[in-house]
Structure formats: C-alpha cells, structure tokens
Design an enzyme around this catalytic site. Structure first.
Site, PDB file in Angstrom:
ATOM      1  N   GLU A  84       0.833  -1.201   0.000  1.00  0.00           N
ATOM      2  CA  GLU A  84       0.000   0.000   0.000  1.00  0.00           C
ATOM      3  C   GLU A  84       0.868   1.251   0.000  1.00  0.00           C
ATOM      4  OE1 GLU A  84      -3.991  -1.482   2.352  1.00  0.00           O
ATOM      5  OE2 GLU A  84      -2.295  -0.902   3.589  1.00  0.00           O
ATOM      6  N   CYS A 105       7.594  -5.881  14.871  1.00  0.00           N
ATOM      7  CA  CYS A 105       7.172  -4.983  15.956  1.00  0.00           C
ATOM      8  C   CYS A 105       5.706  -5.295  16.312  1.00  0.00           C
ATOM      9  CB  CYS A 105       7.321  -3.518  15.537  1.00  0.00           C
ATOM     10  SG  CYS A 105       9.012  -3.110  15.033  1.00  0.00           S
ATOM     11  N   CYS A 132       2.593  -2.945  15.319  1.00  0.00           N
ATOM     12  CA  CYS A 132       2.465  -2.503  13.927  1.00  0.00           C
ATOM     13  C   CYS A 132       1.772  -3.590  13.117  1.00  0.00           C
ATOM     14  CB  CYS A 132       3.856  -2.213  13.370  1.00  0.00           C
ATOM     15  SG  CYS A 132       3.858  -1.855  11.598  1.00  0.00           S
ATOM     16  N   SER A 146      13.017   4.846  14.572  1.00  0.00           N
ATOM     17  CA  SER A 146      11.839   4.424  15.343  1.00  0.00           C
ATOM     18  C   SER A 146      12.322   3.865  16.670  1.00  0.00           C
ATOM     19  CB  SER A 146      11.061   3.370  14.563  1.00  0.00           C
ATOM     20  OG  SER A 146      10.594   3.938  13.361  1.00  0.00           O
ATOM     21  N   CYS A 176       0.131   5.462  10.136  1.00  0.00           N
ATOM     22  CA  CYS A 176       1.350   4.720  10.475  1.00  0.00           C
ATOM     23  C   CYS A 176       1.005   3.430  11.205  1.00  0.00           C
ATOM     24  CB  CYS A 176       2.214   5.533  11.421  1.00  0.00           C
ATOM     25  SG  CYS A 176       2.929   6.935  10.644  1.00  0.00           S
TER      26      CYS A 176
HETATM   27  N1  SAH Z   1      10.169  -0.009   9.253  1.00  0.00           N
HETATM   28  C1  SAH Z   1      10.343   1.406   9.326  1.00  0.00           C
HETATM   29  C2  SAH Z   1       9.341   2.215   8.527  1.00  0.00           C
HETATM   30  C3  SAH Z   1       7.882   1.826   8.570  1.00  0.00           C
HETATM   31  S1  SAH Z   1       6.827   2.345   9.843  1.00  0.00           S
HETATM   32  C4  SAH Z   1      10.346   1.863  10.749  1.00  0.00           C
HETATM   33  O1  SAH Z   1       9.969   1.088  11.618  1.00  0.00           O
HETATM   34  O2  SAH Z   1      10.774   2.977  11.029  1.00  0.00           O
HETATM   35  C5  SAH Z   1       6.805   4.076   9.974  1.00  0.00           C
HETATM   36  C6  SAH Z   1       6.607   4.530  11.426  1.00  0.00           C
HETATM   37  O3  SAH Z   1       5.327   4.152  11.963  1.00  0.00           O
HETATM   38  C7  SAH Z   1       7.634   3.917  12.367  1.00  0.00           C
HETATM   39  O4  SAH Z   1       8.115   4.902  13.225  1.00  0.00           O
HETATM   40  C8  SAH Z   1       6.805   2.898  13.115  1.00  0.00           C
HETATM   41  O5  SAH Z   1       7.381   2.517  14.326  1.00  0.00           O
HETATM   42  C9  SAH Z   1       5.500   3.636  13.263  1.00  0.00           C
HETATM   43  N2  SAH Z   1       4.382   2.781  13.641  1.00  0.00           N
HETATM   44  C10 SAH Z   1       4.237   1.460  13.433  1.00  0.00           C
HETATM   45  N3  SAH Z   1       3.075   1.023  13.937  1.00  0.00           N
HETATM   46  C11 SAH Z   1       2.468   2.100  14.476  1.00  0.00           C
HETATM   47  C12 SAH Z   1       1.213   2.298  15.128  1.00  0.00           C
HETATM   48  N4  SAH Z   1       0.378   1.291  15.318  1.00  0.00           N
HETATM   49  N5  SAH Z   1       0.909   3.542  15.546  1.00  0.00           N
HETATM   50  C13 SAH Z   1       1.766   4.578  15.336  1.00  0.00           C
HETATM   51  N6  SAH Z   1       2.944   4.451  14.712  1.00  0.00           N
HETATM   52  C14 SAH Z   1       3.298   3.232  14.296  1.00  0.00           C
END
Ligand code: SAH
Length: 386
Positions: free
Chosen positions: A122, A146, A149, A254, A376
């Site tokens: 997406e 994670c 996520c 992150s 995110c």
């Molecule tokens: N893998 C990379 C980029 C993708 S996620 C990373 O982890 O940085 C982009 C951002 O969204 C990251 O900071 C991630 O930790 C955050 N993120 C993931 N799940 C989330 C959620 N449920 N709520 C808010 N931010 C989230």
C-alpha cells in the site's frame, strides 16, 4: 539506571505470541526489469540493445519522469513503428491498483497495489494546504516483527525492486499533476519510507530509488534530498552506510522506548542493536550529513508513556549533544486485535513537556488516514472479499 516496574504496564507477551525476526525474505521470483531500475547510462545501453538510437533513452526518461507516463500512445515523438514494442520492453507493468480508499475529502488517498506475483503493498498520498507527502512501501510485509504494527504481524514476503517503489511515486506525481487530488494540479514535495517494510533491510533498492528521486528531471524526479525521509527500526550498519552515501536524506529512527528492556519487546531488532547503539548511529548520521535526525516514538498507553521514560530519552539524546535531533511522538494508531491504545492526552502532553523541558524540540506527529487504516502502522494490504 534501574528500571522501575509498573504494575499497570501491559507487556506485549500478554497479548500476542511474538513473531520471529526475519532478516532475509523467502526466495521468490524477481519482478521484470523496468526502465526505472536503471541508471541513466544503463537506460542508454538498454535502448541501444533494443535496436534504437541512444537519444531515445532521454525521450523515454522525459515521458516517464517529467510527464509521468509509460503509455506508448502518449509518446508521439517516438517512431510509430517501434514505440509500442519499445515501451513494452522498457515499462513492463509492475504494480496494479486494486483498491483506492479516500479520506479528508479526497486529500488522503490510500492505494492497494498488486505486484506481478500477487504480492500486495500500500501507499498513502496526503495533501496538505502547502505540501504533499507520499508514504511508500519498500517491502511486501516486513520482517521486523514490531508487535504494535499491523505490517509487523504479516512477516516478510519479499523486497520490492527499485522500479516497484518508483512506480508508487510516479503514480502519486501523476495523480497530483493531472489534478486528480482536490486542490488543483500540484507536485509531490515529500516522500517518506514509512509504508510497509523496513527500508534499510532492502538497502540496495532504496538507495537506488533515492538516487532517482533526487536526480534532476528528466533523469529522475528532481526531489530535494531533505524532503525524503528514510525511517528505520535501527539497523545500525545500514544507518552508517547511508551516512556515507553523500545524499543528505532525512533519517528517522523508530525508537519507541529509551530503555533496552522495553525496546527489545517493542522493536525486537533491539536485541541485536541496542538503544545506545541505535542512538549513536543516529548521532553519527547527523555528524556526517548535517541533517537533524528524527526520533519516532509511538505513545502507547501505560506501555512506554511514563514521565521517567521521557526524562531518560531526553538525557540520552542530550548526552550526545544539542541541536542534532528532534522527537516526534505519535499517538499509537490501533491495529486489529491489539489491546493497546494511544496514551491519554494529558499523558501525551506531559511526555512532550518533559522533553521540551530538557531543550529537545518535540512535535506530536499528525496522524492522517486512520479512518481508512492508512495511518502509520496500519498498513496490512488487506482486501475485503467482495
Ligand atoms: N520499518 C520502518 C518504517 C515503517 S513504519 C520503521 O519502523 O521505522 C513508519 C513509522 O510508523 C515507524 O516509526 C513505526 O514505528 C511507526 N508505527 C508502526 N506502527 C504504528 C502504530 N500502530 N501507531 C503509530 N505508529 C506506528
């Protein structure tokens, strides 16, 4: 420093069985080679190989990167006899939109793409009054596991190719250019690698993507490096390598917790590279590039939002100097089946106040698209059975 335990703290293990970390994708076929996979010199070679004059490469690049088209019918400056064959060789279809969801009056658009092998990703386009931002996927699924996520729950299907990433970008440029997004024709200003996947786990493809994003038109899309953000869980060797590329993109780390105990649960790669190692690599990135680094911090109620954690984060960042970093807390976006929620507003305010109190620029990240599961951490490339 001792880590106070809190009876009210919710641990990830209470909720889900942790899924394993996955550094390498399962072996899969590769997408066909595409014009956007090539350097300008390779484009010339490839056009010559197809029996055409070298200057045709520039014409194709102009169509693709300046007019955002790969449709031979629009390439009227190419000889009619060969343009269909040439376009078919150079621009094999790589991504196909199968679902488009809109929010915010059509200014937030999430697109579900099917890839050649039916892998799905997406992207999310967000238009603001004075800027436009595209959030792209760099992998189908993600191996970083994670637990908060949605993409992290899928596991890694495969890396995307450079052209599969650039096709997401071209589609956004095209939609904006053609006036398809309310607000009149516009250009894409910002690109964030914050869609599905861990960009630094697909290093070669993302760095080639970045080179093309910042190359002047028609060789590339003419974006400014500072407006391209690479977001990472903290793959330390790749962060150091990125610093040496000489392309000052913005780096986001992150972090989500300042202490190894909790971070190892929230961001499992922390068991390989610790909080201190990740922050050191972020500081190194600043030193080499002069670009201020962003620390991403999803505020999860009773999980990582304690005042002492804000203090510890501030202390660890300040220990490495002033003015090199800013913190972007973001209220957690809920993911399906998760018991976690966003921190309460007062807790969020307190967290921000404590960081600012230590002199650290801190801004709550705006979260768009949560009503279309496009915010995110919500990208899971799901399809309804229709
Ligand atoms: N893998 C990379 C980029 C993708 S996620 C990373 O982890 O940085 C982009 C951002 O969204 C990251 O900071 C991630 O930790 C955050 N993120 C993931 N799940 C989330 C959620 N449920 N709520 C808010 N931010 C989230």
């Amino acid at each position: 420093m001792p880590v106070p335990s809190s009876a009210s703290q919710v641990r990830p293990g209470d909720e889900t069985r942790p899924i394993p970390l996955q550094m390498a994708p399962r072996r899969r076929g590769k997408p066909p080679r595409h014009f956007a996979d090539l350097t300008p010199a390779e484009r010339v070679a490839s056009v010559v190989e197809a029996g055409e004059k070298p200057f045709r490469a520039k014409q194709l690049a102009t169509h693709y990167f300046t007019h955002f088209t790969s449709d031979p019918d629009e390439m009227t400056d190419l000889p009619a006899a060969s343009r269909t064959a040439l376009a078919e060789t150079m621009f094999p279809p790589l991504i196909r939109p199968t679902k488009v969801m809109e929010a915010d009056g059509g200014t937030t658009v999430k697109t579900l793409w099917h890839l050649f092998d039916d892998a799905k990703v997406e992207s999310v386009l967000m238009r603001y009054p004075h800027r436009t931002t595209l959030c792209v996927s760099s992998q189908a699924g993600c191996g970083m596991a994670c637990p908060f996520c949605a993409t992290g729950q899928l596991g890694l299907t495969r890396n995307l190719s450079t052209a599969e990433i650039l096709e997401q970008v071209r589609a956004a440029f095209r939609a904006l250019d053609r006036g398809e997004i309310p607000g009149g024709p516009a250009r894409l200003n910002n690109l964030v690698f914050m869609g599905m996947g861990e960009p630094l786990a697909n290093y070669k493809a993302i760095i080639e993507t970045v080179r093309t994003l910042v190359a002047p038109q028609p060789d590339g899309l003419g974006m400014s490096a500072r407006n391209v953000t690479v977001s990472t869980v903290g793959l330390v060797p790749a962060m150091r390598k990125l610093a040496d590329e000489g392309i000052p993109v913005t780096l986001a780390l992150s972090l989500h917790a300042p202490d190894d105990d909790l971070r190892s649960e929230l961001v499992p790669i922390n068991t390989r590279w610790s909080v201190d190692e990740a922050i050191d690599a972020a500081r190194h990135y600043y030193e080499v590039t002069g670009r201020r680094v962003s620390i991403e911090y999803a505020l999860i109620k009773d999980m990582n939002d304690h005042g002492w954690r804000a203090d510890l984060l501030g202390k660890k960042l300040n220990a490495r100097g002033k003015g090199w970093v800013h913190v972007n807390p973001i209220p957690l976006n809920p993911t399906p089946g998760s018991i976690w929620t966003a921190s309460d507003r007062e807790v969020e305010d307190e967290f921000v106040a404590r960081l600012r109190g230590q002199g650290i620029p801190t801004t709550i990240r705006d979260t768009r698209g949560s009503d279309i599961d496009g915010a995110c951490g919500q990208l899971a490339a799901e399809e309804d059975d229709e």
